[in-house]
Design a protein around this motif. Sequence first.
Motif, PDB file in Angstrom:
ATOM      1  N   PRO A  66       4.959  -2.305   8.231  1.00 24.57           N
ATOM      2  CA  PRO A  66       5.612  -2.148   6.924  1.00 24.57           C
ATOM      3  C   PRO A  66       4.811  -2.633   5.717  1.00 24.57           C
ATOM      4  O   PRO A  66       4.890  -1.991   4.653  1.00 24.57           O
ATOM      5  CB  PRO A  66       6.917  -2.944   7.088  1.00 24.57           C
ATOM      6  N   PRO A  67       4.020  -3.732   5.781  1.00 21.05           N
ATOM      7  CA  PRO A  67       3.307  -4.169   4.584  1.00 21.05           C
ATOM      8  C   PRO A  67       2.327  -3.148   4.018  1.00 21.05           C
ATOM      9  O   PRO A  67       1.954  -3.243   2.843  1.00 21.05           O
ATOM     10  CB  PRO A  67       2.576  -5.431   5.061  1.00 21.05           C
ATOM     11  N   TRP A  68       1.894  -2.177   4.816  1.00 17.17           N
ATOM     12  CA  TRP A  68       0.984  -1.145   4.313  1.00 17.17           C
ATOM     13  C   TRP A  68       1.689   0.190   4.101  1.00 17.17           C
ATOM     14  O   TRP A  68       1.051   1.185   3.758  1.00 17.17           O
ATOM     15  CB  TRP A  68      -0.189  -0.959   5.287  1.00 17.17           C
ATOM     16  N   CYS A  69       2.976   0.211   4.313  1.00 22.10           N
ATOM     17  CA  CYS A  69       3.762   1.447   4.221  1.00 22.10           C
ATOM     18  C   CYS A  69       4.696   1.361   3.018  1.00 22.10           C
ATOM     19  O   CYS A  69       5.453   0.399   2.891  1.00 22.10           O
ATOM     20  CB  CYS A  69       4.569   1.618   5.501  1.00 22.10           C
ATOM     21  N   ASP A  70       4.641   2.342   2.119  1.00 21.22           N
ATOM     22  CA  ASP A  70       5.553   2.309   0.968  1.00 21.22           C
ATOM     23  C   ASP A  70       6.992   2.456   1.450  1.00 21.22           C
ATOM     24  O   ASP A  70       7.271   3.158   2.432  1.00 21.22           O
ATOM     25  CB  ASP A  70       5.196   3.415  -0.030  1.00 21.22           C
ATOM     26  N   TYR A  71       7.901   1.818   0.730  1.00 26.81           N
ATOM     27  CA  TYR A  71       9.275   1.757   1.221  1.00 26.81           C
ATOM     28  C   TYR A  71       9.965   3.108   1.219  1.00 26.81           C
ATOM     29  O   TYR A  71      10.850   3.376   2.042  1.00 26.81           O
ATOM     30  CB  TYR A  71      10.108   0.749   0.423  1.00 26.81           C
ATOM     31  N   GLU A  72       9.562   4.001   0.333  1.00 23.18           N
ATOM     32  CA  GLU A  72      10.184   5.326   0.313  1.00 23.18           C
ATOM     33  C   GLU A  72       9.892   6.085   1.614  1.00 23.18           C
ATOM     34  O   GLU A  72      10.715   6.883   2.073  1.00 23.18           O
ATOM     35  CB  GLU A  72       9.691   6.139  -0.889  1.00 23.18           C
TER      36      GLU A  72
END
Length: 346
Positions: free
Chosen positions: A254-260
């Motif tokens: 998740p830290p490298w993945c945009d939340y959308e």
Amino acid sequence: MAKADDLERFPFYEEGRVPQYHKYHAGVSFLDEIELIWGKRWGAQGIGRLREVAMVRPTETEVRKLYEKDSAFFVFNGTTPDLTLMQEQHFNLAKVYEKLDIKVHYSSWSDEAPRSAYGPMKRSISAAAGFVINGGAIIPREATPYWRGRSRYVSQFLMNLGCPILYTVHGHGVCEIGASTRMSDDFIILMLSTDCNRDGAEQVIPILRRAGYKEVHLAYSPGPLYAYHEEVPGWMHSDMWVVPLDAKLAMIYPPWCDYETIRRLDQIGYELIECPREEIELFPTNALTIEPRRIIMNAAATKTTALLEKHGVEVITVDYSEVHKYGGGIRCNTMQLIRDQGPVTF
């Protein structure tokens, strides 16, 4: 088997008439003829059983002392890999593919050391630069000056194999399309980042849709400005933070993945497994899916392996930690050429 002079083998043949153009154009697609013309049904659209790949053997070009003179410019931490060990690990990965009955095509790109537009070409072993989908390949336009020109070698290699070229990114477009993530036969993630600008994305999206992707999800990446950060490689490519495991099952960091993107994956029913933070530097998300619930991953990521096995995923491990020092992982070093039809998302 039809004889060479058997006119009935031609679609819509009618004796004494000109070819029935309207029927032939409407009723016969490029994919219907690809094996007849090009010899194989080229395409690695999603995560169906992997059948053929291509790899580029590591050479001295990956460990030039030039890169250490300004490691920030060459986007690595200054730790140069041991070439002999790097070659050994790369060879072992190829042997794993062969044991899995996956045909490996080898290329050195060129008889001489590959060169960029401006000099040496760093990361020439990143075979995933060649991106083969239903019907053929999309050729990238690279992001940095010392990668520019790899597209020429990729194109020549694929054409020598007999794989058609569907499109080449050009103009001011930049798109290292090989770093996008094929989630299924009809769903793909393409990330705007240092290595894919809006122009490049707009060029390849119509090609992806025509190949059968019902959704091309655009993810968004942060990126560096002046300073080098250890996490930069993870920001550049979606294949550094998401790996498909099965129909609507994936592992993400998740830290490298945009939340959308997390929101969208949840909307369409994906179960998401979170990659352990303490192992992300071991590139577990840069694994390669061989077929649903079966992947090849760096052996050092033991906690991640155990986590995936609890979710019914078979993890085939290979030691790849030395190769990582050059800036790429298992998926980066593998050009996927042919897969069986696989699961769909929509």
